[in-house]
Design a protein around this motif. Structure first.
Motif, PDB file in Angstrom:
ATOM      1  N   UNK A 132       0.812  -1.206   0.000  1.00 56.89           N
ATOM      2  CA  UNK A 132       0.000   0.000   0.000  1.00 56.89           C
ATOM      3  C   UNK A 132       0.853   1.266   0.000  1.00 56.89           C
ATOM      4  N   UNK A 133       1.978   1.216   0.716  1.00 56.05           N
ATOM      5  CA  UNK A 133       2.811   2.406   0.854  1.00 56.05           C
ATOM      6  C   UNK A 133       3.802   2.592  -0.291  1.00 56.05           C
ATOM      7  N   UNK A 134       4.162   1.511  -0.984  1.00 56.49           N
ATOM      8  CA  UNK A 134       5.277   1.613  -1.929  1.00 56.49           C
ATOM      9  C   UNK A 134       4.951   1.195  -3.351  1.00 56.49           C
ATOM     10  N   UNK A 135       3.712   0.757  -3.626  1.00 59.43           N
ATOM     11  CA  UNK A 135       3.374   0.302  -4.974  1.00 59.43           C
ATOM     12  C   UNK A 135       2.484   1.330  -5.652  1.00 59.43           C
ATOM     13  N   UNK A 136       2.888   1.714  -6.874  1.00 57.92           N
ATOM     14  CA  UNK A 136       2.119   2.696  -7.646  1.00 57.92           C
ATOM     15  C   UNK A 136       0.887   2.016  -8.222  1.00 57.92           C
ATOM     16  N   UNK A 137      -0.296   2.579  -7.947  1.00 52.62           N
ATOM     17  CA  UNK A 137      -1.536   1.968  -8.437  1.00 52.62           C
ATOM     18  C   UNK A 137      -1.632   2.115  -9.948  1.00 52.62           C
ATOM     19  N   UNK A 138      -2.215   1.126 -10.586  1.00 50.84           N
ATOM     20  CA  UNK A 138      -2.375   1.139 -12.033  1.00 50.84           C
ATOM     21  C   UNK A 138      -3.851   1.147 -12.369  1.00 50.84           C
ATOM     22  N   UNK A 139      -4.154   1.606 -13.561  1.00 52.42           N
ATOM     23  CA  UNK A 139      -5.552   1.831 -13.928  1.00 52.42           C
ATOM     24  C   UNK A 139      -6.339   0.534 -14.044  1.00 52.42           C
ATOM     25  N   UNK A 140      -5.732  -0.530 -14.576  1.00 52.84           N
ATOM     26  CA  UNK A 140      -6.473  -1.753 -14.880  1.00 52.84           C
ATOM     27  C   UNK A 140      -6.099  -2.897 -13.951  1.00 52.84           C
ATOM     28  N   UNK A 141      -5.915  -2.586 -12.678  1.00 52.29           N
ATOM     29  CA  UNK A 141      -5.596  -3.617 -11.699  1.00 52.29           C
ATOM     30  C   UNK A 141      -6.769  -4.589 -11.603  1.00 52.29           C
ATOM     31  N   UNK A 142      -6.476  -5.880 -11.676  1.00 50.18           N
ATOM     32  CA  UNK A 142      -7.528  -6.896 -11.686  1.00 50.18           C
ATOM     33  C   UNK A 142      -8.274  -6.977 -10.359  1.00 50.18           C
ATOM     34  N   UNK A 143      -7.658  -6.435  -9.289  1.00 53.97           N
ATOM     35  CA  UNK A 143      -8.316  -6.491  -7.984  1.00 53.97           C
ATOM     36  C   UNK A 143      -9.376  -5.405  -7.812  1.00 53.97           C
ATOM     37  N   UNK A 144      -9.486  -4.502  -8.757  1.00 56.48           N
ATOM     38  CA  UNK A 144     -10.493  -3.446  -8.683  1.00 56.48           C
ATOM     39  C   UNK A 144     -11.799  -3.983  -9.254  1.00 56.48           C
ATOM     40  N   UNK A 145     -12.839  -4.062  -8.405  1.00 58.61           N
ATOM     41  CA  UNK A 145     -14.120  -4.581  -8.840  1.00 58.61           C
ATOM     42  C   UNK A 145     -14.964  -3.514  -9.530  1.00 58.61           C
ATOM     43  N   UNK A 146     -16.170  -3.891  -9.932  1.00 57.04           N
ATOM     44  CA  UNK A 146     -17.064  -2.933 -10.619  1.00 57.04           C
ATOM     45  C   UNK A 146     -17.369  -1.704  -9.765  1.00 57.04           C
ATOM     46  N   UNK A 147     -17.640  -1.907  -8.471  1.00 57.15           N
ATOM     47  CA  UNK A 147     -17.933  -0.770  -7.603  1.00 57.15           C
ATOM     48  C   UNK A 147     -16.712   0.131  -7.475  1.00 57.15           C
ATOM     49  N   UNK A 148     -15.557  -0.471  -7.236  1.00 59.83           N
ATOM     50  CA  UNK A 148     -14.333   0.321  -7.113  1.00 59.83           C
ATOM     51  C   UNK A 148     -14.007   1.068  -8.394  1.00 59.83           C
ATOM     52  N   UNK A 149     -14.237   0.405  -9.528  1.00 60.38           N
ATOM     53  CA  UNK A 149     -13.957   1.064 -10.812  1.00 60.38           C
ATOM     54  C   UNK A 149     -14.894   2.260 -11.010  1.00 60.38           C
ATOM     55  N   UNK A 150     -16.150   2.097 -10.616  1.00 65.51           N
ATOM     56  CA  UNK A 150     -17.095   3.218 -10.749  1.00 65.51           C
ATOM     57  C   UNK A 150     -16.728   4.363  -9.805  1.00 65.51           C
ATOM     58  N   UNK A 151     -16.357   4.031  -8.578  1.00 62.59           N
ATOM     59  CA  UNK A 151     -15.979   5.067  -7.621  1.00 62.59           C
ATOM     60  C   UNK A 151     -14.759   5.844  -8.116  1.00 62.59           C
ATOM     61  N   UNK A 152     -13.801   5.128  -8.693  1.00 65.23           N
ATOM     62  CA  UNK A 152     -12.605   5.808  -9.199  1.00 65.23           C
ATOM     63  C   UNK A 152     -12.928   6.688 -10.399  1.00 65.23           C
ATOM     64  N   UNK A 153     -13.724   6.152 -11.313  1.00 66.17           N
ATOM     65  CA  UNK A 153     -14.008   6.893 -12.533  1.00 66.17           C
ATOM     66  C   UNK A 153     -14.775   8.176 -12.233  1.00 66.17           C
ATOM     67  N   UNK A 154     -15.653   8.151 -11.238  1.00 65.87           N
ATOM     68  CA  UNK A 154     -16.451   9.327 -10.888  1.00 65.87           C
ATOM     69  C   UNK A 154     -15.834  10.142  -9.752  1.00 65.87           C
ATOM     70  N   UNK A 155     -14.684   9.673  -9.230  1.00 60.15           N
ATOM     71  CA  UNK A 155     -13.978  10.342  -8.119  1.00 60.15           C
ATOM     72  C   UNK A 155     -14.786  10.329  -6.826  1.00 60.15           C
ATOM     73  N   UNK A 156     -15.804   9.484  -6.747  1.00 60.53           N
ATOM     74  CA  UNK A 156     -16.571   9.399  -5.509  1.00 60.53           C
ATOM     75  C   UNK A 156     -15.757   8.783  -4.375  1.00 60.53           C
ATOM     76  N   UNK A 157     -14.720   8.038  -4.708  1.00 60.97           N
ATOM     77  CA  UNK A 157     -13.880   7.457  -3.660  1.00 60.97           C
ATOM     78  C   UNK A 157     -13.133   8.520  -2.863  1.00 60.97           C
ATOM     79  N   UNK A 158     -13.059   9.750  -3.396  1.00 58.55           N
ATOM     80  CA  UNK A 158     -12.339  10.826  -2.717  1.00 58.55           C
ATOM     81  C   UNK A 158     -13.221  11.595  -1.725  1.00 58.55           C
ATOM     82  N   UNK A 159     -14.521  11.335  -1.707  1.00 55.97           N
ATOM     83  CA  UNK A 159     -15.435  12.129  -0.877  1.00 55.97           C
ATOM     84  C   UNK A 159     -15.087  12.116   0.616  1.00 55.97           C
ATOM     85  N   UNK A 160     -14.613  11.002   1.202  1.00 52.37           N
ATOM     86  CA  UNK A 160     -14.260  11.068   2.633  1.00 52.37           C
ATOM     87  C   UNK A 160     -13.186  12.090   2.961  1.00 52.37           C
ATOM     88  N   UNK A 161     -12.473  12.564   1.960  1.00 49.92           N
ATOM     89  CA  UNK A 161     -11.443  13.568   2.225  1.00 49.92           C
ATOM     90  C   UNK A 161     -12.050  14.917   2.600  1.00 49.92           C
TER      91      UNK A 161
END
Length: 507
Positions: free
Chosen positions: A385-414
């Motif tokens: 988590x601290x040292x690996x650069x995230x990539x756009x098409x990581x297989x561990x990103x599910x449909x919900x996570x992909x939608x949150x990232x694409x719409x930037x909703x994952x940033x709302x807790x900030x």
């Protein structure tokens, strides 16, 4: 190297200019990320970049008043003469008052209350007249709409004519007073020259001969071994490494950059180092033989100068920015509570417990804080988590996570980070300590991003620099934002952010 107070003659030695003249804003080392705060502060004194002590520059006696500014005289005089006709025109006192105040506002917006070196009422008159005519036209237009009869319109115009004459006379008297104070050395600003070549020598000679420019040169800073050294009668206050130390010890408040023996890239670093302080910065253009077309050109003798006006990252504007952060984030958390709940529920259903993702990021001046996001994927370990650069098409990103990232909703807790003061609405995006260390080593100006708090959105992000985009470009956009910061720029970035979210322009 000569001692402070010693006058240097032309040097005969020759040396190449190293790449370490300036103390870098980031001194990173292995293990630095374990500290509570990374050392990202801009140097303001103490040791030089090579770890040695700078020469002890002693400040000369200050025979002049340096804290006075031109606007302290010009603004009250303008206000007094503009409102002087009001008591003698009872029928138009409202219109004349508005006309006067509107003219003052227009003059202020045009920079007519900023300090200038070369003072001339003939240079100021066209701008003053044009802005007064704008104010007078607006008042006359409103008066024409409100009154059916034009019987008293002539008296309003006569009063306006008297007002503009008084304004020009008052401005002329203000300039004469300032020039007299400068010539008699009652008012003056201690100035350090950067450079010791022919341009610096010409500036020193002109400023010594003509005190009406209001600058009192106390010494110069430059490479001690430059072969074209031309300044003979000024105190050497140190090398380019000693710039901020020399400014503090000589009690100088103006930096006049002439012709330092320095490359263009390090010249930009020199400006950034000076801009981290509250000094006035004057720069002679590299091609000073040719006049540049600027809104309000200035000059010393026949040498054109440009005034660098860095944004003040403090004061009432910065306090207003923080107030907007608090109010907006609090209201947004309340208004978006249903959206936050739906996002949390979707993340919980897709990935199980652990809705929020917490991670250390680097904030202003290297201070570490814990950023909050909706979890869009689950890392294999904390180290990853601290040292690996995230990539756009990581297989561990599910449909919900992909939608949150694409719409930037994952940033709302900030929004909670903003309310707490860890972040701001608009600013450079925060990065992990490991990558701050890596990027600062690879890109010399990356760490200058940390002059301001990290932001929920930023100029780089709304310009398409998200995900796997060049770090150098991001740093360039972030530093441009900082060095051109204004409340209006923040507003424009917020509008562009809304557009990005609406069209799902995220990752």
């Amino acid at each position: 190297m000569p001692f402070a107070g010693e006058t240097r003659k032309v040097g005969s030695g020759q040396t190449s200019l190293s790449t370490n003249v300036f103390m870098p804003p980031v001194q990173m080392s292995r293990g630095a990320v374990d500290a509570e705060t990374l050392d990202l502060r801009i140097p303001s004194g103490g040791l030089r970049g090579d770890g040695t002590q700078p020469p002890p520059a002693t400040a000369p006696e200050r025979a002049t008043i340096g804290y006075l500014r031109a606007w302290m005289l010009v603004l009250p005089v303008d206000l007094a003469v503009m409102l002087a006709p009001v008591p003698f025109n009872a029928d138009h006192w409202r219109g004349l008052t508005v006309m006067g105040l509107l003219t003052i506002a227009l003059l202020a917006s045009g920079g007519l209350y900023r300090s200038r070196l070369h003072l001339s009422i003939l240079d100021e008159a066209p701008v003053i007249l044009s802005r007064f005519l704008v104010a007078a036209s607006l008042v006359a237009f409103v008066a024409a709409l409100r009154h059916e009869s034009f019987a008293n319109f002539g008296s309003l115009l006569r009063a306006a004519a008297v007002m503009v004459v008084l304004l020009l006379v008052g401005r002329g008297l203000s300039m004469w007073t300032i020039m007299t104070g400068r010539r008699r050395r009652i008012v003056g600003h201690a100035t350090i020259l950067v450079g010791s070549g022919p341009v610096a020598a010409d500036l020193a000679e002109v400023l010594a001969r003509y005190p009406q420019y209001g600058l009192r040169v106390v010494g110069f800073v430059d490479n001690p071994h430059r072969t074209d050294h031309a300044v003979h009668d000024l105190t050497h206050l140190g090398d380019l490494d000693d710039l901020t130390v020399a400014m503090a010890r000589a009690k100088a408040d103006v930096l006049l950059i002439a012709d330092p023996n320095i490359t263009d890239s390090r010249f930009a670093g020199l400006l950034r180092q000076a801009m981290a302080t509250t000094y006035d910065i004057l720069v002679v253009p590299r091609m000073h033989q040719f006049q540049t077309q600027t809104a309000r050109p200035d000059h010393i003798g026949a040498i054109p100068v440009m005034r660098i006006r860095p944004p003040r990252l403090s004061g009432w504007r910065w306090a207003l920015k923080r107030s907007v952060d608090v109010v907006f984030s609090a209201l947004a958390l309340l208004a978006l509570a249903p959206v936050l709940a739906l996002c949390a529920l979707a993340v919980r259903i897709e990935g199980g417990p652990g809705v929020l993702f917490r991670q250390q990021r680097v904030g202003r001046h290297g201070k570490l804080f814990e950023v909050l996001k909706f979890r869009s994927m689950r890392p294999a370990s904390e180290a990853e988590s601290q040292t690996t650069w995230s990539v756009a098409n990581d297989s561990r990103v599910g449909p919900v996570g992909r939608f949150l990232r694409r719409t930037s909703l994952d940033e709302l807790p900030q929004l909670w980070n903003i309310l707490r003061g860890d972040m701001t609405l608009v600013g450079p995006r925060p990065e992990r300590p490991h990558f701050v260390e890596v990027f600062s080593a690879a890109h010399s100006h990356y760490s200058w991003r940390h002059r301001v708090p990290a932001g929920l959105t930023g100029l780089a992000q709304v310009s398409g620099l998200r995900g796997d985009t060049p770090i150098s470009d991001r740093a360039r956009f972030d530093n441009y934002y900082i060095e051109n910061w204004s409340l209006w720029l923040d507003f424009k970035i917020l509008l562009r952010t809304i557009r990005e979210v609406m069209v799902a322009g995220g990752r």
